[in-house]
Design a protein around this motif. Structure first.
Motif, PDB file in Angstrom:
ATOM      1  N   ILE A   6     -14.734   0.104  -0.843  1.00  0.00           N
ATOM      2  CA  ILE A   6     -13.623  -0.837  -0.762  1.00  0.00           C
ATOM      3  C   ILE A   6     -12.995  -0.734   0.619  1.00  0.00           C
ATOM      4  O   ILE A   6     -12.644   0.357   1.074  1.00  0.00           O
ATOM      5  CB  ILE A   6     -12.557  -0.567  -1.847  1.00  0.00           C
ATOM      6  N   ARG A   7     -12.875  -1.894   1.277  1.00  0.00           N
ATOM      7  CA  ARG A   7     -12.197  -1.950   2.574  1.00  0.00           C
ATOM      8  C   ARG A   7     -10.814  -2.555   2.393  1.00  0.00           C
ATOM      9  O   ARG A   7     -10.628  -3.483   1.611  1.00  0.00           O
ATOM     10  CB  ARG A   7     -13.001  -2.779   3.573  1.00  0.00           C
ATOM     11  N   TYR A   8      -9.869  -2.014   3.131  1.00  0.00           N
ATOM     12  CA  TYR A   8      -8.491  -2.481   3.071  1.00  0.00           C
ATOM     13  C   TYR A   8      -8.051  -2.792   4.494  1.00  0.00           C
ATOM     14  O   TYR A   8      -8.043  -1.908   5.347  1.00  0.00           O
ATOM     15  CB  TYR A   8      -7.607  -1.404   2.440  1.00  0.00           C
ATOM     16  N   PHE A   9      -7.744  -4.078   4.738  1.00  0.00           N
ATOM     17  CA  PHE A   9      -7.470  -4.537   6.097  1.00  0.00           C
ATOM     18  C   PHE A   9      -8.566  -4.082   7.056  1.00  0.00           C
ATOM     19  O   PHE A   9      -8.311  -3.678   8.184  1.00  0.00           O
ATOM     20  CB  PHE A   9      -6.099  -4.043   6.572  1.00  0.00           C
ATOM     21  N   GLY A  10      -9.809  -4.140   6.554  1.00  0.00           N
ATOM     22  CA  GLY A  10     -10.963  -3.834   7.382  1.00  0.00           C
ATOM     23  C   GLY A  10     -11.373  -2.380   7.440  1.00  0.00           C
ATOM     24  O   GLY A  10     -12.439  -2.056   7.973  1.00  0.00           O
ATOM     25  N   SER A  11     -10.555  -1.484   6.900  1.00  0.00           N
ATOM     26  CA  SER A  11     -10.863  -0.046   6.945  1.00  0.00           C
ATOM     27  C   SER A  11     -11.376   0.434   5.595  1.00  0.00           C
ATOM     28  O   SER A  11     -10.790   0.121   4.553  1.00  0.00           O
ATOM     29  CB  SER A  11      -9.611   0.755   7.325  1.00  0.00           C
ATOM     30  N   ALA A  12     -12.473   1.194   5.606  1.00  0.00           N
ATOM     31  CA  ALA A  12     -13.016   1.749   4.376  1.00  0.00           C
ATOM     32  C   ALA A  12     -12.075   2.820   3.831  1.00  0.00           C
ATOM     33  O   ALA A  12     -11.641   3.708   4.567  1.00  0.00           O
ATOM     34  CB  ALA A  12     -14.395   2.348   4.635  1.00  0.00           C
ATOM     35  N   LEU A  13     -11.763   2.729   2.554  1.00  0.00           N
ATOM     36  CA  LEU A  13     -10.875   3.700   1.925  1.00  0.00           C
ATOM     37  C   LEU A  13     -11.684   4.883   1.385  1.00  0.00           C
ATOM     38  O   LEU A  13     -12.718   4.682   0.741  1.00  0.00           O
ATOM     39  CB  LEU A  13     -10.105   3.048   0.770  1.00  0.00           C
ATOM     40  N   LEU A  25      -9.138   0.455  -8.520  1.00  0.00           N
ATOM     41  CA  LEU A  25      -8.793  -0.599  -7.568  1.00  0.00           C
ATOM     42  C   LEU A  25      -9.700  -1.813  -7.736  1.00  0.00           C
ATOM     43  O   LEU A  25      -9.245  -2.962  -7.621  1.00  0.00           O
ATOM     44  CB  LEU A  25      -8.872  -0.058  -6.142  1.00  0.00           C
ATOM     45  N   LYS A  26     -10.971  -1.573  -8.030  1.00  0.00           N
ATOM     46  CA  LYS A  26     -11.900  -2.681  -8.262  1.00  0.00           C
ATOM     47  C   LYS A  26     -11.442  -3.531  -9.444  1.00  0.00           C
ATOM     48  O   LYS A  26     -11.478  -4.774  -9.387  1.00  0.00           O
ATOM     49  CB  LYS A  26     -13.305  -2.140  -8.527  1.00  0.00           C
ATOM     50  N   LYS A  62      -3.282   6.335   0.232  1.00  0.00           N
ATOM     51  CA  LYS A  62      -4.445   6.064   1.075  1.00  0.00           C
ATOM     52  C   LYS A  62      -4.362   4.675   1.705  1.00  0.00           C
ATOM     53  O   LYS A  62      -4.786   4.472   2.856  1.00  0.00           O
ATOM     54  CB  LYS A  62      -5.725   6.208   0.255  1.00  0.00           C
ATOM     55  N   MET A  63      -3.808   3.715   0.964  1.00  0.00           N
ATOM     56  CA  MET A  63      -3.668   2.367   1.507  1.00  0.00           C
ATOM     57  C   MET A  63      -2.539   2.301   2.528  1.00  0.00           C
ATOM     58  O   MET A  63      -2.634   1.589   3.535  1.00  0.00           O
ATOM     59  CB  MET A  63      -3.460   1.366   0.360  1.00  0.00           C
ATOM     60  N   LYS A  64      -1.492   3.079   2.292  1.00  0.00           N
ATOM     61  CA  LYS A  64      -0.389   3.131   3.247  1.00  0.00           C
ATOM     62  C   LYS A  64      -0.833   3.752   4.564  1.00  0.00           C
ATOM     63  O   LYS A  64      -0.344   3.389   5.645  1.00  0.00           O
ATOM     64  CB  LYS A  64       0.776   3.937   2.663  1.00  0.00           C
ATOM     65  N   ALA A  65      -1.789   4.687   4.491  1.00  0.00           N
ATOM     66  CA  ALA A  65      -2.298   5.317   5.707  1.00  0.00           C
ATOM     67  C   ALA A  65      -3.024   4.312   6.582  1.00  0.00           C
ATOM     68  O   ALA A  65      -3.085   4.460   7.807  1.00  0.00           O
ATOM     69  CB  ALA A  65      -3.240   6.467   5.344  1.00  0.00           C
ATOM     70  N   VAL A  66      -3.557   3.263   5.944  1.00  0.00           N
ATOM     71  CA  VAL A  66      -4.225   2.204   6.706  1.00  0.00           C
ATOM     72  C   VAL A  66      -3.203   1.222   7.274  1.00  0.00           C
ATOM     73  O   VAL A  66      -3.290   0.811   8.428  1.00  0.00           O
ATOM     74  CB  VAL A  66      -5.243   1.457   5.817  1.00  0.00           C
ATOM     75  N   LYS A  67      -2.233   0.848   6.443  1.00  0.00           N
ATOM     76  CA  LYS A  67      -1.234  -0.126   6.888  1.00  0.00           C
ATOM     77  C   LYS A  67       0.088   0.136   6.174  1.00  0.00           C
ATOM     78  O   LYS A  67       0.175   0.017   4.951  1.00  0.00           O
ATOM     79  CB  LYS A  67      -1.698  -1.556   6.618  1.00  0.00           C
ATOM     80  N   GLU A  68       1.107   0.479   6.929  1.00  0.00           N
ATOM     81  CA  GLU A  68       2.433   0.707   6.371  1.00  0.00           C
ATOM     82  C   GLU A  68       3.170  -0.626   6.213  1.00  0.00           C
ATOM     83  O   GLU A  68       2.800  -1.634   6.799  1.00  0.00           O
ATOM     84  CB  GLU A  68       3.238   1.653   7.271  1.00  0.00           C
ATOM     85  N   GLY A  69       4.226  -0.583   5.425  1.00  0.00           N
ATOM     86  CA  GLY A  69       5.061  -1.765   5.257  1.00  0.00           C
ATOM     87  C   GLY A  69       4.521  -2.789   4.286  1.00  0.00           C
ATOM     88  O   GLY A  69       5.060  -3.887   4.165  1.00  0.00           O
ATOM     89  N   VAL A  70       3.438  -2.463   3.594  1.00  0.00           N
ATOM     90  CA  VAL A  70       2.847  -3.364   2.611  1.00  0.00           C
ATOM     91  C   VAL A  70       2.794  -2.641   1.272  1.00  0.00           C
ATOM     92  O   VAL A  70       2.431  -1.462   1.216  1.00  0.00           O
ATOM     93  CB  VAL A  70       1.417  -3.792   3.029  1.00  0.00           C
ATOM     94  N   GLU A  71       3.151  -3.341   0.204  1.00  0.00           N
ATOM     95  CA  GLU A  71       3.077  -2.763  -1.139  1.00  0.00           C
ATOM     96  C   GLU A  71       1.886  -3.392  -1.862  1.00  0.00           C
ATOM     97  O   GLU A  71       2.006  -4.450  -2.471  1.00  0.00           O
ATOM     98  CB  GLU A  71       4.371  -3.030  -1.916  1.00  0.00           C
ATOM     99  N   PRO A  72       0.721  -2.753  -1.809  1.00  0.00           N
ATOM    100  CA  PRO A  72      -0.486  -3.378  -2.365  1.00  0.00           C
ATOM    101  C   PRO A  72      -0.554  -3.356  -3.888  1.00  0.00           C
ATOM    102  O   PRO A  72      -1.169  -4.230  -4.490  1.00  0.00           O
ATOM    103  CB  PRO A  72      -1.614  -2.546  -1.764  1.00  0.00           C
ATOM    104  N   ILE A  73       0.062  -2.340  -4.501  1.00  0.00           N
ATOM    105  CA  ILE A  73       0.012  -2.204  -5.959  1.00  0.00           C
ATOM    106  C   ILE A  73       1.434  -2.328  -6.500  1.00  0.00           C
ATOM    107  O   ILE A  73       2.329  -1.585  -6.092  1.00  0.00           O
ATOM    108  CB  ILE A  73      -0.611  -0.867  -6.376  1.00  0.00           C
ATOM    109  N   VAL A  74       1.616  -3.280  -7.409  1.00  0.00           N
ATOM    110  CA  VAL A  74       2.939  -3.581  -7.950  1.00  0.00           C
ATOM    111  C   VAL A  74       3.122  -2.895  -9.300  1.00  0.00           C
ATOM    112  O   VAL A  74       2.236  -2.953 -10.160  1.00  0.00           O
ATOM    113  CB  VAL A  74       3.127  -5.102  -8.118  1.00  0.00           C
ATOM    114  N   THR A  75       4.256  -2.230  -9.472  1.00  0.00           N
ATOM    115  CA  THR A  75       4.598  -1.616 -10.758  1.00  0.00           C
ATOM    116  C   THR A  75       5.392  -2.602 -11.602  1.00  0.00           C
ATOM    117  O   THR A  75       6.369  -3.187 -11.128  1.00  0.00           O
ATOM    118  CB  THR A  75       5.436  -0.344 -10.559  1.00  0.00           C
TER     119      THR A  75
END
Length: 242
Positions: A156-163, A173-174, A215-228
């Motif tokens: 899985i890539r997140y903003f182009g980076s492999a997680l 995540l899938k 792990k996703m925050k390490a790729v890009k901060e300021g984004v909330e990819p998973i919503v509770t």
């Protein structure tokens, strides 16, 4: 459907006590609801009337809810919430794979069902068409910008980076990436992500979601990819910024 009108919900349930509880709960929350008791009635009504959502019992007296859902494909794209008395992985997976948007196992809280109805409707626009955030590609790849799932490579890539994901995190995540915005309960996520869902604990899902976020925050901060979603579960974000 006129956006100024209350959403219309068709309840397909042959047990009067359950149908009455659902009807009362929905009408108390401002929905317009109608009840039928068989799959054949549901198919007739769906052809003649417009509905925003279908609540469909799997165990109907004349045909299964899954068969009703299959017959409706090509005739209607109204979202479907399945109700089932059998708490089995097969029912859950089949229900989602044939086009169901959510499911609940009996017994359930009418309040939870109403909350799930609202959550599903939020993912749909006024004419019942799903907002498409991802597209199936060839060779098992699924892209939900900025999340790219390559099932063939278990990557899985997140903003182009492999997680750097564990097998559990990859499946978790899938699952969410297949339907952005769909709210998955912890038990649903356990069924999809765990090798032994019966032995897993709901807190395990919370722990893995926390790890995924880090792990996703390490790729890009300021984004909330998973919503509770309090009291319901988690979803992958539908709207992305940055």
């Amino acid at each position: 459907m006129n956006v100024n009108q209350s959403p219309r919900v068709l309840i397909v349930e042959d047990e009067p006590s359950i149908a009455d509880n659902i009807l009362y709960s929905l009408e108390s929350e401002g929905f317009v609801a109608k009840v039928v008791g068989t799959g054949a009635e549901a198919l007739r009504v769906m052809v003649d009337e417009d509905f925003s959502l279908l609540i469909l019992d799997v165990g109907l007296p004349d045909m299964s809810g899954f068969e009703v859902c299959r017959k409706l494909q090509g005739l209607s794209d109204v979202p479907v919430i399945f109700l089932t008395a059998r708490n089995t992985e097969v029912d859950r997976v089949v229900g989602l794979e044939i086009g169901g948007d959510d499911y609940l196992c009996k017994p359930f809280s009418p309040r939870e069902l109403t909350a799930r109805v609202r959550a599903v409707l939020r993912r749909y626009n006024g004419n019942g068409k799903a907002r498409v955030d991802g597209v199936e590609l060839s060779e098992g790849a699924l892209v939900v910008k900025p999340v790219e799932v390559d099932e063939g490579r278990c990557l899985i890539r997140y903003f182009g980076s492999a997680l750097p994901l564990s097998a559990y995190e990859f499946r978790l995540l899938k699952t969410m990436a297949k339907h952005p915005g769909r709210v998955y309960s912890r038990s649903q996520l356990m069924e999809c992500a765990s090798d032994e869902p019966d032995a897993a604990m709901e807190r395990t899902v919370d722990a893995h979601v926390k790890s995924l976020r880090a792990k996703m925050k390490a790729v890009k901060e300021g984004v909330e990819p998973i919503v509770t979603h309090r009291g319901l579960g988690y979803s992958l974000a539908e709207v992305w910024e940055g």
